[in-house]
Design a protein around this motif. Sequence first.
Motif, PDB file in Angstrom:
ATOM      1  N   GLY A  45       0.790  -1.231   0.000  1.00 47.65           N
ATOM      2  CA  GLY A  45       0.000   0.000   0.000  1.00 47.65           C
ATOM      3  C   GLY A  45       0.816   1.271   0.000  1.00 47.65           C
ATOM      4  O   GLY A  45       0.269   2.355   0.125  1.00 47.65           O
ATOM      5  N   LYS A  46       2.133   1.170  -0.138  1.00 47.95           N
ATOM      6  CA  LYS A  46       3.001   2.347  -0.173  1.00 47.95           C
ATOM      7  C   LYS A  46       3.806   2.352  -1.460  1.00 47.95           C
ATOM      8  O   LYS A  46       4.109   1.305  -2.012  1.00 47.95           O
ATOM      9  CB  LYS A  46       4.008   2.335   0.982  1.00 47.95           C
ATOM     10  CG  LYS A  46       3.431   2.464   2.350  1.00 47.95           C
ATOM     11  CD  LYS A  46       4.590   2.512   3.330  1.00 47.95           C
ATOM     12  CE  LYS A  46       4.141   2.328   4.748  1.00 47.95           C
ATOM     13  NZ  LYS A  46       5.275   2.251   5.659  1.00 47.95           N
ATOM     14  N   ILE A  47       4.161   3.546  -1.906  1.00 48.47           N
ATOM     15  CA  ILE A  47       5.057   3.669  -3.056  1.00 48.47           C
ATOM     16  C   ILE A  47       6.484   3.680  -2.528  1.00 48.47           C
ATOM     17  O   ILE A  47       6.850   4.512  -1.705  1.00 48.47           O
ATOM     18  CB  ILE A  47       4.787   4.970  -3.847  1.00 48.47           C
ATOM     19  CG1 ILE A  47       3.369   4.989  -4.391  1.00 48.47           C
ATOM     20  CG2 ILE A  47       5.804   5.140  -4.970  1.00 48.47           C
ATOM     21  CD1 ILE A  47       3.086   3.955  -5.455  1.00 48.47           C
ATOM     22  N   VAL A  48       7.291   2.739  -2.988  1.00 47.03           N
ATOM     23  CA  VAL A  48       8.682   2.629  -2.567  1.00 47.03           C
ATOM     24  C   VAL A  48       9.567   2.893  -3.779  1.00 47.03           C
ATOM     25  O   VAL A  48       9.383   2.280  -4.825  1.00 47.03           O
ATOM     26  CB  VAL A  48       8.976   1.218  -2.004  1.00 47.03           C
ATOM     27  CG1 VAL A  48      10.443   1.080  -1.643  1.00 47.03           C
ATOM     28  CG2 VAL A  48       8.096   0.930  -0.816  1.00 47.03           C
ATOM     29  N   HIS A  49      10.516   3.811  -3.628  1.00 50.34           N
ATOM     30  CA  HIS A  49      11.467   4.107  -4.700  1.00 50.34           C
ATOM     31  C   HIS A  49      12.743   3.329  -4.430  1.00 50.34           C
ATOM     32  O   HIS A  49      13.409   3.560  -3.421  1.00 50.34           O
ATOM     33  CB  HIS A  49      11.750   5.610  -4.766  1.00 50.34           C
ATOM     34  CG  HIS A  49      10.534   6.402  -5.095  1.00 50.34           C
ATOM     35  ND1 HIS A  49      10.100   6.586  -6.380  1.00 50.34           N
ATOM     36  CD2 HIS A  49       9.631   7.025  -4.309  1.00 50.34           C
ATOM     37  CE1 HIS A  49       9.004   7.310  -6.381  1.00 50.34           C
ATOM     38  NE2 HIS A  49       8.682   7.576  -5.130  1.00 50.34           N
ATOM     39  N   PHE A  50      13.051   2.395  -5.296  1.00 48.33           N
ATOM     40  CA  PHE A  50      14.226   1.563  -5.083  1.00 48.33           C
ATOM     41  C   PHE A  50      15.502   2.397  -5.180  1.00 48.33           C
ATOM     42  O   PHE A  50      15.539   3.421  -5.840  1.00 48.33           O
ATOM     43  CB  PHE A  50      14.256   0.396  -6.072  1.00 48.33           C
ATOM     44  CG  PHE A  50      14.205   0.781  -7.522  1.00 48.33           C
ATOM     45  CD1 PHE A  50      15.357   0.949  -8.238  1.00 48.33           C
ATOM     46  CD2 PHE A  50      12.985   0.960  -8.158  1.00 48.33           C
ATOM     47  CE1 PHE A  50      15.318   1.292  -9.577  1.00 48.33           C
ATOM     48  CE2 PHE A  50      12.925   1.294  -9.492  1.00 48.33           C
ATOM     49  CZ  PHE A  50      14.098   1.466 -10.212  1.00 48.33           C
ATOM     50  N   ASP A  51      16.549   1.955  -4.475  1.00 45.87           N
ATOM     51  CA  ASP A  51      17.797   2.700  -4.490  1.00 45.87           C
ATOM     52  C   ASP A  51      18.940   1.913  -5.129  1.00 45.87           C
ATOM     53  O   ASP A  51      20.046   2.406  -5.262  1.00 45.87           O
ATOM     54  CB  ASP A  51      18.188   3.148  -3.078  1.00 45.87           C
ATOM     55  CG  ASP A  51      18.291   2.002  -2.091  1.00 45.87           C
ATOM     56  OD1 ASP A  51      18.184   0.838  -2.510  1.00 45.87           O
ATOM     57  OD2 ASP A  51      18.472   2.289  -0.900  1.00 45.87           O
ATOM     58  N   GLU A  52      18.647   0.682  -5.550  1.00 44.01           N
ATOM     59  CA  GLU A  52      19.663  -0.142  -6.191  1.00 44.01           C
ATOM     60  C   GLU A  52      18.986  -1.083  -7.173  1.00 44.01           C
ATOM     61  O   GLU A  52      17.908  -1.610  -6.905  1.00 44.01           O
ATOM     62  CB  GLU A  52      20.412  -0.955  -5.130  1.00 44.01           C
ATOM     63  CG  GLU A  52      21.442  -1.877  -5.672  1.00 44.01           C
ATOM     64  CD  GLU A  52      22.081  -2.741  -4.585  1.00 44.01           C
ATOM     65  OE1 GLU A  52      22.910  -3.580  -4.956  1.00 44.01           O
ATOM     66  OE2 GLU A  52      21.744  -2.589  -3.396  1.00 44.01           O
ATOM     67  N   ALA A  53      19.610  -1.278  -8.314  1.00 38.30           N
ATOM     68  CA  ALA A  53      19.102  -2.229  -9.303  1.00 38.30           C
ATOM     69  C   ALA A  53      20.274  -3.081  -9.790  1.00 38.30           C
ATOM     70  O   ALA A  53      21.327  -2.556 -10.134  1.00 38.30           O
ATOM     71  CB  ALA A  53      18.469  -1.504 -10.476  1.00 38.30           C
ATOM     72  N   ARG A  54      20.076  -4.377  -9.765  1.00 36.13           N
ATOM     73  CA  ARG A  54      21.099  -5.299 -10.259  1.00 36.13           C
ATOM     74  C   ARG A  54      20.626  -5.837 -11.597  1.00 36.13           C
ATOM     75  O   ARG A  54      19.559  -6.426 -11.698  1.00 36.13           O
ATOM     76  CB  ARG A  54      21.319  -6.431  -9.264  1.00 36.13           C
ATOM     77  CG  ARG A  54      21.865  -5.915  -7.952  1.00 36.13           C
ATOM     78  CD  ARG A  54      22.034  -7.017  -6.944  1.00 36.13           C
ATOM     79  NE  ARG A  54      22.371  -6.415  -5.645  1.00 36.13           N
ATOM     80  CZ  ARG A  54      22.281  -7.053  -4.504  1.00 36.13           C
ATOM     81  NH1 ARG A  54      21.886  -8.296  -4.469  1.00 36.13           N
ATOM     82  NH2 ARG A  54      22.593  -6.433  -3.385  1.00 36.13           N
TER      83      ARG A  54
END
Length: 78
Positions: A45-54
Amino acid sequence: MFDTYMVYKYFKGVFIGRSYHQGATKKTLINSLAKSYRDGELRLGKIVHFDEARVFKLIDGKEEFVKNVTKFKSMPMA
């Protein structure tokens, strides 16, 4: 050259999702990551902005590590 990529997204070291990009070039993959970073991922139910992408390239069904991305291109809203 068109390749197939699997992108695993993390927020503070916790896996939050993955995406599959078939027939992508490096430019379209970067634009897709920028758009996904801007919009965020919906988790509990929350918008999460990722800080790492592999980023992994899929070759004959096996994943080959390409790059660990922590800085994302800025993309304005449409």
